[in-house]
Design an enzyme around this catalytic site. Structure first.
Site, mmCIF file in Angstrom:
data_model
loop_
_atom_site.group_PDB
_atom_site.id
_atom_site.type_symbol
_atom_site.label_atom_id
_atom_site.label_comp_id
_atom_site.label_asym_id
_atom_site.label_seq_id
_atom_site.Cartn_x
_atom_site.Cartn_y
_atom_site.Cartn_z
ATOM 1 N N ASN A 19 2.468 -14.456 1.027
ATOM 2 C CA ASN A 19 1.922 -13.773 0.064
ATOM 3 C C ASN A 19 1.967 -14.462 -1.381
ATOM 4 O OD1 ASN A 19 4.952 -13.557 -1.368
ATOM 5 N ND2 ASN A 19 5.196 -12.364 0.536
ATOM 6 N N ASP A 68 6.800 -8.321 5.395
ATOM 7 C CA ASP A 68 7.624 -6.989 6.328
ATOM 8 C C ASP A 68 7.157 -7.204 7.871
ATOM 9 O OD1 ASP A 68 8.358 -5.675 4.143
ATOM 10 O OD2 ASP A 68 6.396 -4.848 3.552
ATOM 11 N N LYS A 84 -2.163 -25.178 18.019
ATOM 12 C CA LYS A 84 -3.174 -24.609 17.123
ATOM 13 C C LYS A 84 -4.436 -23.974 18.041
ATOM 14 C CE LYS A 84 -6.681 -26.096 13.801
ATOM 15 N NZ LYS A 84 -7.530 -26.926 13.356
ATOM 16 N N PRO A 89 13.154 -7.893 10.005
ATOM 17 C CA PRO A 89 14.171 -7.265 9.716
ATOM 18 C C PRO A 89 14.358 -7.024 8.210
ATOM 19 C CG PRO A 89 14.855 -9.440 10.367
ATOM 20 C CD PRO A 89 13.323 -9.240 10.645
ATOM 21 N N PHE A 96 14.525 -5.701 -5.571
ATOM 22 C CA PHE A 96 13.374 -5.409 -6.410
ATOM 23 C C PHE A 96 12.430 -4.564 -5.954
ATOM 24 C CE2 PHE A 96 13.462 -8.770 -9.962
ATOM 25 C CZ PHE A 96 14.715 -9.322 -9.654
ATOM 26 N N LYS A 144 18.235 1.778 0.870
ATOM 27 C CA LYS A 144 18.547 0.487 1.160
ATOM 28 C C LYS A 144 20.076 0.334 0.858
ATOM 29 C CE LYS A 144 14.031 -1.848 1.151
ATOM 30 N NZ LYS A 144 13.329 -3.053 1.330
HETATM 31 O O1 C5P Z 1 10.642 -2.226 0.791
HETATM 32 P P1 C5P Z 1 10.133 -3.322 -0.331
HETATM 33 O O2 C5P Z 1 9.835 -4.738 0.515
HETATM 34 O O3 C5P Z 1 9.479 -3.036 -1.282
HETATM 35 O O4 C5P Z 1 11.680 -3.737 -0.994
HETATM 36 C C1 C5P Z 1 11.768 -4.829 -1.784
HETATM 37 C C2 C5P Z 1 13.306 -5.497 -1.765
HETATM 38 O O5 C5P Z 1 13.758 -5.473 -0.426
HETATM 39 C C3 C5P Z 1 13.193 -6.464 -2.196
HETATM 40 O O6 C5P Z 1 14.571 -6.567 -2.775
HETATM 41 C C4 C5P Z 1 13.052 -7.630 -1.220
HETATM 42 O O7 C5P Z 1 13.687 -8.825 -1.484
HETATM 43 C C5 C5P Z 1 14.004 -6.624 -0.194
HETATM 44 N N1 C5P Z 1 13.355 -6.967 1.247
HETATM 45 C C6 C5P Z 1 14.184 -7.718 2.234
HETATM 46 N N2 C5P Z 1 13.989 -7.805 3.376
HETATM 47 C C7 C5P Z 1 12.511 -7.164 3.996
HETATM 48 C C8 C5P Z 1 11.818 -6.853 3.020
HETATM 49 C C9 C5P Z 1 12.371 -6.486 1.711
HETATM 50 O O8 C5P Z 1 15.243 -8.192 1.824
HETATM 51 N N3 C5P Z 1 12.145 -7.557 4.862
#
Ligand code: C5P
Length: 405
Positions: free
Chosen positions: A212, A281, A291, A309, A328, A346
């Site tokens: 990203n 995610d 490749k 995770p 965040f 969370k």
């Molecule tokens: O659910 P979302 O991805 O929007 O949540 C964002 C927050 O969760 C951020 O603080 C991000 O660093 C953390 N996060 C994480 N592990 C993931 C997804 C998001 O620590 N797999």
């Protein structure tokens, strides 16, 4: 003691003591501060901008309406850049114009636009300093800015008079600032802070990946600010184009799973864990060892993704959970609702929410504008500013979560 990492805007107004500001600029730089000089027209009658450029490595700024300079760091950015505005020498005229809220040159304009703390080293003839008008301005400025007053000293004056009005010696000014920052350090001194930053890369094959647009700047700015304020900082970073901030221990990772591992190791018993990383995610279920070749006649290629995770969720449920966990929430809609939801889901103490549908702030920008929501229903709106300045404001908010000390 050092001023390492401080960004000091040194405002110089037109008094004979301006010649001492050259030594002051040199000492501030030597103590580790970045120094940007702004001179009033009067100051330039006593000393040249070139002197300061040579001493600080940055061109001194003199004009409000300077097209070239504004193309670089404009006056508003200049105001936001500073972690401290130091006025030395501050003449009677500068104090009066500040008190009146005037913005008739670059320095007074920056003062109005800046939210940084202000330190003032006055310098003027003893009768001018003692005058009721000046003393009323000092009083008024104390109410308006709550500045750190440094001096003036008493003694022989350039005009032949004797009394209070001499600018404090440059070394004494630097020492006063160092003491100020040493005091401020205490909220974070010795605290253990762990920050995740940047994107993750999820391999498709040895040469391709899913990722990203995260630049890592917000997380790096937080790590830098925490270290500057005396914390022991571990920065777990995805692939980014950023230098490691001074005094920060950096662990480079690629995938979300690597980041998870590093966080599980670093986070237990930390004082603060900040999840500023934009973690993917999902990852590719079966990344290929080789490749993948383009195949004739095959117009589609389907990848199966599996969920990664959730790093911050895992950290917030550790047995040795950090004292505070900060997430965040980068959202494109319903920012507040999603933020509260994420905070609860969370198990976070704070969530920093911003609207990434805007292109002027956020993801790949130097600036950000955020709202922080807290577990106890707190809400802080923090206006648009460079991420480096915002980081200090955020740490001030998180410091409120250590009520026991
Ligand atoms: O659910 P979302 O991805 O929007 O949540 C964002 C927050 O969760 C951020 O603080 C991000 O660093 C953390 N996060 C994480 N592990 C993931 C997804 C998001 O620590 N797999």
């Amino acid at each position: 003691m050092s001023l390492q990492g401080q960004r000091i805007l040194l405002g110089i107004s037109g008094g004979i003591a301006a010649y001492k500001s050259a030594e002051l600029a040199r000492l501030l730089s030597k103590a580790g501060a970045e120094v940007q000089v702004v001179m009033t027209p009067g100051a330039q009658a006593f000393i040249t901008p070139l002197t300061f450029q040579a001493l600080t490595g940055r061109p001194a700024r003199t004009e409000l309406l300077d097209e070239d300079a504004e193309q670089g760091m404009g006056h508003i950015e200049l105001a936001r850049w500073a972690t401290l505005v130091l006025l030395a020498p501050a003449t009677a005229s500068l104090l009066a114009r500040m008190r009146a809220g005037m913005a008739d040159d670059l320095l007074t304009t920056v003062l109005l636009a800046s939210q940084a703390p202000v330190a003032i080293a006055p310098a003027m003839n003893q009768a001018m300093w003692a005058h009721a008008a000046t003393q009323a301005n000092v009083q008024g400025l104390t109410e308006l800015y709550d500045p750190q007053w440094i001096g003036p000293d008493s003694g022989d004056q350039a005009c032949g008079d004797f009394g209070a009005g001499r600018m404090s010696e440059p070394a004494a000014i630097v020492q006063a600032l160092q003491e100020r920052f040493a005091e401020k350090k205490s909220a974070w001194a010795g605290r253990r802070v762990v920050v995740t930053a940047g994107p993750t890369r999820e391999a498709i094959d040895p040469v391709r990946y899913l990722s990203n647009h995260s630049s890592g700047r917000m997380g790096f700015a937080l790590a830098e600010a925490a270290a500057r304020q005396g914390a022991q900082v571990v920065l777990i970073s995805g692939p980014v184009q950023l230098a490691t901030p001074p005094g920060v221990e950096r662990i480079d990772v690629e995938s979300a799973q690597d980041m998870w591992q590093a966080a599980q190791t670093a986070a237990p018993k930390a004082d603060l864990f900040i999840g500023a990383a934009a973690v993917a995610d999902y990852r590719v279920e079966n990344p290929s060892d080789q490749k993948q070749k383009k195949q004739q006649g095959k117009n589609e290629w389907q990848l199966t993704l599996v969920q990664n995770p959730d790093i911050i969720d895992g950290v917030s449920r550790l047995k040795d959970r950090p004292k505070q966990v900060v997430g965040f929430a980068a959202e494109t809609q319903d920012v507040e609702r999603y933020a509260w939801d994420k905070l609860a889901r969370k198990n976070l103490d704070w969530i920093v929410a911003n609207d990434v549908s805007r292109t002027d702030i956020g993801f790949n920008s130097d600036d950000n504008e955020v709202t922080v929501f807290g577990r106890q229903n707190e809400r802080y709106d923090i206006g648009r500013q460079p991420k480096s300045v915002l980081a200090d404001a955020l740490l001030d908010v998180f410091a409120r979560g250590f009520p026991e000390d």
